[in-house]
Design a protein around this motif. Structure first.
Motif, PDB file in Angstrom:
ATOM      1  N   ILE A  13     -35.624 -12.828   0.914  1.00  0.00           N
ATOM      2  CA  ILE A  13     -36.738 -12.048   0.273  1.00  0.00           C
ATOM      3  C   ILE A  13     -38.048 -12.176   1.485  1.00  0.00           C
ATOM      4  N   PRO A  14     -38.516 -11.278   1.903  1.00  0.00           N
ATOM      5  CA  PRO A  14     -39.691 -11.320   2.899  1.00  0.00           C
ATOM      6  C   PRO A  14     -40.883 -12.337   2.287  1.00  0.00           C
ATOM      7  N   PHE A  15     -40.848 -13.524   2.977  1.00  0.00           N
ATOM      8  CA  PHE A  15     -41.869 -14.534   2.404  1.00  0.00           C
ATOM      9  C   PHE A  15     -43.346 -13.959   2.487  1.00  0.00           C
ATOM     10  N   THR A  16     -43.731 -13.270   3.519  1.00  0.00           N
ATOM     11  CA  THR A  16     -45.099 -12.694   3.595  1.00  0.00           C
ATOM     12  C   THR A  16     -45.372 -11.489   2.705  1.00  0.00           C
ATOM     13  N   GLY A  17     -44.271 -10.719   2.622  1.00  0.00           N
ATOM     14  CA  GLY A  17     -44.290  -9.446   2.104  1.00  0.00           C
ATOM     15  C   GLY A  17     -43.939  -9.304   0.774  1.00  0.00           C
ATOM     16  N   LEU A  33     -49.611  -4.525 -16.468  1.00  0.00           N
ATOM     17  CA  LEU A  33     -50.568  -5.424 -16.429  1.00  0.00           C
ATOM     18  C   LEU A  33     -51.041  -5.823 -15.088  1.00  0.00           C
ATOM     19  N   PHE A  34     -50.199  -5.777 -13.939  1.00  0.00           N
ATOM     20  CA  PHE A  34     -50.456  -6.568 -12.668  1.00  0.00           C
ATOM     21  C   PHE A  34     -50.642  -5.549 -11.646  1.00  0.00           C
ATOM     22  N   GLY A  35     -50.589  -3.993 -12.278  1.00  0.00           N
ATOM     23  CA  GLY A  35     -50.753  -2.859 -11.369  1.00  0.00           C
ATOM     24  C   GLY A  35     -49.604  -2.796 -10.148  1.00  0.00           C
ATOM     25  N   ILE A  36     -48.495  -3.093 -10.395  1.00  0.00           N
ATOM     26  CA  ILE A  36     -47.528  -3.015  -9.318  1.00  0.00           C
ATOM     27  C   ILE A  36     -46.419  -1.756  -9.787  1.00  0.00           C
ATOM     28  N   THR A  37     -46.309  -1.238  -8.822  1.00  0.00           N
ATOM     29  CA  THR A  37     -45.311   0.065  -8.938  1.00  0.00           C
ATOM     30  C   THR A  37     -43.829  -0.079  -9.221  1.00  0.00           C
ATOM     31  N   GLN A  38     -43.181   0.787  -9.427  1.00  0.00           N
ATOM     32  CA  GLN A  38     -41.685   0.560  -9.842  1.00  0.00           C
ATOM     33  C   GLN A  38     -41.100   0.259  -8.624  1.00  0.00           C
ATOM     34  N   ASN A  39     -41.207   0.858  -7.652  1.00  0.00           N
ATOM     35  CA  ASN A  39     -40.466   0.568  -6.177  1.00  0.00           C
ATOM     36  C   ASN A  39     -40.612  -0.789  -5.991  1.00  0.00           C
ATOM     37  N   VAL A  40     -41.898  -1.098  -5.815  1.00  0.00           N
ATOM     38  CA  VAL A  40     -42.358  -2.800  -5.481  1.00  0.00           C
ATOM     39  C   VAL A  40     -41.476  -3.726  -6.524  1.00  0.00           C
ATOM     40  N   ILE A  41     -41.641  -3.262  -7.481  1.00  0.00           N
ATOM     41  CA  ILE A  41     -40.851  -4.331  -8.488  1.00  0.00           C
ATOM     42  C   ILE A  41     -39.470  -4.463  -8.271  1.00  0.00           C
ATOM     43  N   TYR A  42     -38.723  -3.337  -8.037  1.00  0.00           N
ATOM     44  CA  TYR A  42     -37.126  -3.817  -7.872  1.00  0.00           C
ATOM     45  C   TYR A  42     -36.978  -4.233  -6.501  1.00  0.00           C
ATOM     46  N   ALA A  43     -37.831  -3.822  -5.383  1.00  0.00           N
ATOM     47  CA  ALA A  43     -37.629  -4.284  -4.212  1.00  0.00           C
ATOM     48  C   ALA A  43     -37.832  -5.863  -4.005  1.00  0.00           C
ATOM     49  N   SER A  44     -38.781  -6.390  -4.902  1.00  0.00           N
ATOM     50  CA  SER A  44     -39.141  -7.848  -5.071  1.00  0.00           C
ATOM     51  C   SER A  44     -38.038  -8.602  -5.697  1.00  0.00           C
ATOM     52  N   ARG A  96     -39.546 -30.481  -6.400  1.00  0.00           N
ATOM     53  CA  ARG A  96     -38.517 -31.328  -5.416  1.00  0.00           C
ATOM     54  C   ARG A  96     -37.372 -30.639  -5.196  1.00  0.00           C
ATOM     55  N   ARG A  97     -36.936 -29.566  -6.044  1.00  0.00           N
ATOM     56  CA  ARG A  97     -35.531 -29.020  -5.844  1.00  0.00           C
ATOM     57  C   ARG A  97     -36.015 -27.645  -5.148  1.00  0.00           C
ATOM     58  N   SER A  98     -37.123 -27.069  -5.404  1.00  0.00           N
ATOM     59  CA  SER A  98     -37.307 -25.744  -4.917  1.00  0.00           C
ATOM     60  C   SER A  98     -38.223 -25.710  -3.542  1.00  0.00           C
ATOM     61  N   GLY A  99     -38.907 -26.464  -3.320  1.00  0.00           N
ATOM     62  CA  GLY A  99     -39.783 -26.638  -2.180  1.00  0.00           C
ATOM     63  C   GLY A  99     -40.614 -25.528  -2.148  1.00  0.00           C
ATOM     64  N   ASN A 100     -40.342 -24.512  -1.148  1.00  0.00           N
ATOM     65  CA  ASN A 100     -41.390 -23.397  -0.954  1.00  0.00           C
ATOM     66  C   ASN A 100     -41.151 -22.465  -1.877  1.00  0.00           C
ATOM     67  N   PHE A 101     -40.271 -22.449  -2.617  1.00  0.00           N
ATOM     68  CA  PHE A 101     -39.906 -21.466  -3.585  1.00  0.00           C
ATOM     69  C   PHE A 101     -40.497 -21.931  -5.043  1.00  0.00           C
ATOM     70  N   TYR A 102     -41.198 -22.936  -5.099  1.00  0.00           N
ATOM     71  CA  TYR A 102     -41.776 -23.544  -6.151  1.00  0.00           C
ATOM     72  C   TYR A 102     -42.729 -22.412  -6.900  1.00  0.00           C
ATOM     73  N   ILE A 103     -42.656 -22.081  -8.281  1.00  0.00           N
ATOM     74  CA  ILE A 103     -43.467 -20.930  -8.787  1.00  0.00           C
ATOM     75  C   ILE A 103     -44.826 -21.585  -9.184  1.00  0.00           C
ATOM     76  N   GLY A 104     -44.911 -22.919  -9.617  1.00  0.00           N
ATOM     77  CA  GLY A 104     -46.292 -23.319 -10.042  1.00  0.00           C
ATOM     78  C   GLY A 104     -46.120 -23.838 -11.480  1.00  0.00           C
ATOM     79  N   THR A 105     -47.177 -24.377 -12.094  1.00  0.00           N
ATOM     80  CA  THR A 105     -47.249 -24.747 -13.115  1.00  0.00           C
ATOM     81  C   THR A 105     -47.412 -23.939 -14.356  1.00  0.00           C
ATOM     82  N   HIS A 106     -47.335 -24.218 -15.579  1.00  0.00           N
ATOM     83  CA  HIS A 106     -47.765 -23.333 -16.693  1.00  0.00           C
ATOM     84  C   HIS A 106     -49.385 -22.897 -16.493  1.00  0.00           C
ATOM     85  N   SER A 107     -50.134 -24.018 -16.236  1.00  0.00           N
ATOM     86  CA  SER A 107     -51.424 -23.610 -15.985  1.00  0.00           C
ATOM     87  C   SER A 107     -51.849 -22.644 -14.802  1.00  0.00           C
TER      88      SER A 107
END
Length: 717
Positions: free
Chosen positions: A399-403, A443-454, A490-501
């Motif tokens: 998945i393009p990291f900056t896109g 809710l996040f204002g993201i179009t259908q095509n961007v959702i499926y691409a992501s 520790r497992r996901s590194g750069n792909f860590y999605i963050g905390t509940h907070s």
């Protein structure tokens, strides 16, 4: 409270149940004894109302006979189950199951135990690390029992897919038993006709009513074949205390009532609190266990058998592009060594290779082998997922990291943690639509095509609903190991999605932004709703079906419900969410409160009654405290400047319900204001909270304890 103390307390209550023939009435504050009402064959329920979240479910008997009341009670029961948790539920289709000729010895041992009527233990604990195939074993057992007509119930818990509500476990079991055993269904109908509030009771109260009463006191099924009750993924159930309580409750029953026609199977990871509970001296005598290791000879042979079968299917499907000797022996050996008996790795490998988005298994296998070579390390007991984690990282790195990655990350973390707000402390019951795929899109204002691409690159790990059902379907995880990976830095590194907070802040900020956008320039509820529908349809298709229009309405009500959580929970610790608090200051509180349903009014008022303006000034400008004598009511009307109160009506148990009252005419308004002035005269020092950051849109909230009423009164300044 330790396991032994909790167990002793439950046993005392358990045996107290049999100390009298008087019926047990389970009230919200615990069990009470009393004389049971008289019943005839045709039971009439005049005011049986159950409240869950913001929805009132009314159960009535209108004289159409027993069939009608059975339908009503089963419908009521179904509203409280864990949806999609049964072994044959469509959300789990296709379910994980043991591949033919795998786990043969294990399945044989367990089925022999189930069929042994003289077995000393009536509880089996299947345990082992994540990904070894515990759910597949339980699924296979459920299908075996279903075929032999001895399946009582199956509950497959899933944390990432939100099938993890502990309150619904025994209700789900009861519902499934009622669909399979006619005498039990008759009992449930009669029991809930008398006491529908039982569905709001605690787990032990439910267990007594749904299991102990019918199978011990009434002796349903005694002497017949035993019914199997299967509970998979206990470690994914919300709350460790609830997990331990379920083990102790079932263990006590299995040990004390060996003649009951039930056998129990619990499957879970070997989490420390679960192990400690099972190792309690008294619990230990009630069960036997099967441990499924990762790298046993049997496991490795089974994984190899699974991979050979899947590669054969792949060669057949792509017979025009793949040679019969693919993959080579050396490549296949490399895969089996990397798998090391871990079934989840083998499953993800084949999903990765057979990904329909690529339709090129040969190239996908080459990518996979290069990943194995780069992470040339053998799985260990400390890190059995080294190759699985490498594969997950490879999938996400496409998945393009900056896109697209920021959008992918947002959707993944909202899917995992979205229903938990305020740092994961509070679970948002009754809110569903914002977390469907289409709900998140709006809710996040993201179009259908961007959702499926992501999300498209994650199809080997996720079940992504088609757009035509995305308004009612959520993104589902094939296995909890992927959500575990994403949530562990520790497992996901750069792909860590963050905390509940982190997730909580993102949701809160966005919900407030959307509300403020729809309400900032509008003066009426109708215009706010019009702006909402305009906002929803902005990035959607031009022609809307009736179902999508209804979805927009449901999403609106869920968003209001969610906003109530955002307001009250942010004010608990405003310093933790400074940016959220800043947006909160702009909320038109009067307009928001006008749209509240009964449960929102109750919790909104009670939440603010527990708060006070603090000395550090975090709530200054949004919350202040006055007395009831300070309020004036001349500005009120019976339209959008209307006051409201939520009232708890208390009578016999069938009449317990919260109701909301708003004046709908000038006459009703006059009576409402008269009541307020009378209260003001008798309780001038009653605490009142003035809430809101927009002066003309503030509200006054207070609680009338004696009558159990919670008030919200518009109070512009």
């Amino acid at each position: 409270m330790g396991p032994k103390r909790r167990r002793d307390r439950f046993k005392a209550w358990f045996w107290g149940f049999f100390s009298s023939k008087d019926e047990m009435h389970f009230m919200p504050d615990g069990p009470r004894r009393g004389n049971s009402p008289n019943h005839t064959q045709n039971i009439r329920i005049d005011n049986a109302i159950h409240v869950q979240g913001d929805h009132n479910t009314v159960v009535r008997q209108d004289g159409q006979g027993d069939r009608n009341i059975v339908t009503q009670i089963m419908s009521l029961l179904s509203k409280h189950i864990i949806p999609g948790a049964a072994h044959d539920s469509s959300p789990r289709d296709p379910p994980p199951r043991c591949h033919p000729n795998t786990r043969v010895k294990l399945i044989a041992r367990i089925t022999a135990w189930i069929e042994n009527q003289a077995s000393l233990e009536l509880l089996l604990w299947i345990t082992g690390p994540a990904g070894v195939g515990k759910s597949a074993v339980v699924q296979t057992l459920a299908e075996y029992l279903a075929e032999s007509k001895t399946l009582g119930a199956s509950v497959f818990i899933s944390r990432p897919n939100k099938r993890d509500n502990p309150h619904g476990v025994f209700i789900t079991i009861a519902y499934q038993l009622a669909t399979r055993i006619e005498a039990y269904r008759d009992y449930i109908v009669e029991r809930l006709s008398r006491d529908p509030e039982l569905l709001n009771g605690g787990m032990q109260a439910q267990f007594i009513a749904f299991i102990v009463e019918p199978f011990v006191e009434k002796k349903f099924g005694t002497g017949a074949k035993r019914w199997g009750i299967l509970l998979d993924g206990l470690d994914e159930l919300r709350g460790t205390d609830a997990q331990c309580e379920i083990i102790q409750t079932i263990s006590t029953f299995a040990q004390e009532h060996r003649d009951a026609p039930l056998v129990w199977i619990i499957a879970s990871r070997s989490e420390s609190h679960i192990v400690n509970t099972f190792e309690d001296d008294e619990v230990r005598r009630s069960y036997w266990s099967e441990y499924i290791p990762i790298d046993s000879t049997e496991a490795c042979e089974d994984v190899e058998r699974f991979l050979r079968s899947r590669f054969k299917e792949t060669r057949k499907k792509f017979r025009h592009t793949i040679h019969n000797d693919w993959p080579s022996d050396s490549d296949f050996l490399k895969l089996t060594v990397a798998a090391s008996g871990l079934f989840i790795y083998a499953e993800v490998v084949m999903q990765f290779i057979r990904d329909p988005g690529y339709a090129d298994p040969v190239s996908r296998l080459e990518v996979l082998l290069s990943v194995i070579d780069r992470f040339n390390a053998a799985p260990t007991e400390e890190n059995p997922f080294v190759h699985l984690d490498a594969l997950y990282s490879e999938i996400l790195s496409s998945i393009p990291f900056t896109g697209l990655w920021p959008t992918t990350k947002l959707f993944l973390r909202v899917t995992i943690n979205g229903e938990y707000i305020a740092g994961g402390v509070y679970f948002v019951e009754g809110v569903r639509y914002p977390f469907t795929l289409r709900g998140m899109s709006i809710l996040f204002g993201i179009t259908q095509n961007v959702i499926y691409a992501s999300l498209d690159k994650c199809r080997s790990t996720l079940e992504i609903p088609e757009w035509k059902v995305a308004h009612k379907a959520v993104v589902a995880f094939h296995h909890a190991s992927f959500s575990d990976f994403l949530g562990d830095p520790r497992r996901s590194g750069n792909f860590y999605i963050g905390t509940h907070s982190d997730t909580s802040s993102a949701i809160q900020m966005r919900v407030l932004e959307v509300w403020n956008k729809c309400s900032e320039d509008e003066t009426s509820v109708a215009s706010v709703k019009a702006m909402w529908y305009l906002y929803c349809s902005k990035s959607q298709e031009q022609t809307l079906s009736r179902a999508i229009k209804a979805f927009y309405t449901d999403l609106f009500h869920d968003t209001i419900h969610l906003l109530r959580f955002v307001v009250t929970d942010t004010l608990q610790e405003p310093e933790r969410f400074p940016f959220v608090y800043e947006s909160l200051q702009k909320v038109r509180m009067r307009m928001l409160c006008y749209l509240f349903e009964v449960w929102d009014v109750k919790h909104f008022v009670c939440g603010f009654m527990r708060l006070s303006p603090d000395s550090e000034g975090h709530r200054i400008g949004f919350l202040r405290e006055v007395r009831l004598r300070d309020l004036e009511f001349g500005h009120l009307d019976w339209k959008e400047m209307s006051p409201a109160y939520a009232r708890f009506k208390h009578g016999i148990i069938q009449e317990m319900v919260w109701k909301i009252h708003r004046p709908r005419s000038s006459t009703e308004l006059k009576a409402f204001v008269s009541d307020l002035k009378s209260l003001q005269q008798h309780s001038p020092e009653l605490k009142v909270a003035i809430v809101g950051g927009v002066p003309k849109e503030q509200v006054a909230v207070f609680y009338r304890n004696r009558l159990r009423r919670t008030y919200i009164v518009p109070y512009p300044e």
